[in-house]
Design an enzyme around this catalytic site. Structure first.
Site, PDB file in Angstrom:
ATOM      1  N   LYS A 195      37.911  45.265  34.551  1.00 23.16           N
ATOM      2  CA  LYS A 195      37.937  43.943  33.934  1.00 23.16           C
ATOM      3  C   LYS A 195      36.601  43.255  34.235  1.00 23.16           C
ATOM      4  CE  LYS A 195      41.006  39.900  33.584  1.00 23.16           C
ATOM      5  NZ  LYS A 195      42.276  39.325  34.071  1.00 23.16           N
TER       6      LYS A 195
ATOM      7  N   ASP B  37      50.444  33.138  34.199  1.00 18.00           N
ATOM      8  CA  ASP B  37      50.256  33.411  32.766  1.00 18.00           C
ATOM      9  C   ASP B  37      51.329  34.422  32.350  1.00 18.00           C
ATOM     10  OD1 ASP B  37      49.212  33.363  30.222  1.00 18.00           O
ATOM     11  OD2 ASP B  37      47.550  34.729  30.656  1.00 18.00           O
TER      12      ASP B  37
ATOM     13  N   ASN C 227      51.450  40.681  29.685  1.00 13.14           N
ATOM     14  CA  ASN C 227      51.149  40.808  31.114  1.00 13.14           C
ATOM     15  C   ASN C 227      52.297  41.387  31.943  1.00 13.14           C
ATOM     16  OD1 ASN C 227      48.628  39.705  30.650  1.00 13.14           O
ATOM     17  ND2 ASN C 227      49.322  37.613  31.038  1.00 13.14           N
TER      18      ASN C 227
ATOM     19  N   ASP D   5      47.008  40.844  35.032  1.00 14.91           N
ATOM     20  CA  ASP D   5      46.303  39.594  34.694  1.00 14.91           C
ATOM     21  C   ASP D   5      46.742  38.467  35.614  1.00 14.91           C
ATOM     22  OD1 ASP D   5      44.489  38.038  33.425  1.00 14.91           O
ATOM     23  OD2 ASP D   5      45.604  37.805  31.565  1.00 14.91           O
TER      24      ASP D   5
END
Length: 261
Positions: A37, A179, A184, A197
């Site tokens: 990432k 989130d 996710n 995430d």
């Protein structure tokens, strides 16, 4: 690809693909058993590897393999969680079962002891981050819900931030993903196999995750992201599975707060 040497030593010339499903501004490079990432250095991306390491013995999350900063960019190399995103068509075709899995995931998060959690993401801290984003014109009004801005909503992100400051609800603090949206949550063998995430994870109100899960369910079933429209789906079955009476004021608040991120 141009990465720091420590990252290059691990990934070498391994074949990869680029993830295009996530909604974040990060570039996500997927290998068979790893994920890289890459995103601009900021509080959220600085926080992710710390939270993943802290939560690794408490919840199924990716294992941090290497973390490097270079020229204002964060590079997070982690293990890859096997399974399907909970927004896969196979799972969406069985909404009752999918919602049960998502409710199970929320309960897993809430079962974590937060007494030594390294990051506090409660409302005051979220508002501090939101104020920075508003002042630096980082809020995307085009990507907001249709009623957030304009004739039916707020004049600007500044006005929304002011309303959020003036209408803070009481908090019931738990461990929060931050989130909790369908992409996710990873499902394998008919159970949750991992959470990904995690840059916004930490201590927060229960409704931080309930509200975003509810919104994510609505939009994955109404075709907002370009997929199939599932007629007759009612996202409120989430509350039945959690055995709660929904606090609609909190749901509204946390969805509006998320508009600034």
């Amino acid at each position: 690809m141009n990465q720091p040497n420590k990252i290059k030593e691990i990934i070498g010339g391994i074949p990869y693909s680029i993830d295009t499903i996530g909604m974040s501004n990060a570039k996500v490079i997927c290998f068979e058993d790893m994920v890289l990432k890459i995103e601009k250095q900021q509080e959220e991306s600085d926080n992710e590897h710390i939270m993943m390491s802290w939560i690794s013995d408490k919840l199924p999350v990716p294992r941090v393999l290497c973390f490097e900063k270079h020229n204002g960019i964060n590079y997070l190399l982690m293990s890859r969680i096997k399974g399907k995103m909970s927004c896969s068509s196979e799972l969406l075709e069985n909404p009752m079962h999918l919602v049960k899995l998502l409710a199970d995931g929320l309960k897993m998060l809430w079962g974590v002891d937060i007494s030594k959690c390294p990051f506090n993401n409660s409302i005051d801290n979220k508002l501090r981050q939101a104020e920075f984003r508003v002042r630096n014109n980082l809020c995307d009004m085009e990507d907001a819900e249709p009623t957030t801005y304009g004739a039916e909503g707020f004049e600007s992100p500044e006005k929304l931030l002011q309303w959020l400051k003036e209408n803070k609800p009481d908090e019931e603090l738990v461990f929060s993903h931050g989130d909790y949206c369908l992409p996710n949550i990873i499902i394998k063998d008919d159970k949750i196999n991992g959470f990904i995430d995690l840059g916004r994870s930490g201590i927060a109100d229960k409704y931080q995750d309930i509200a975003l899960c509810y919104r994510s369910l609505q939009h994955n079933y109404d075709g907002k992201y370009g997929g199939k429209v599932y007629e007759g789906f009612d996202a409120s079955i989430l509350f039945e599975e959690l055995n709660i009476v929904p606090d609609w004021n909190k749901i509204k608040y946390f969805i509006l707060l998320d508009e600034l991120f």
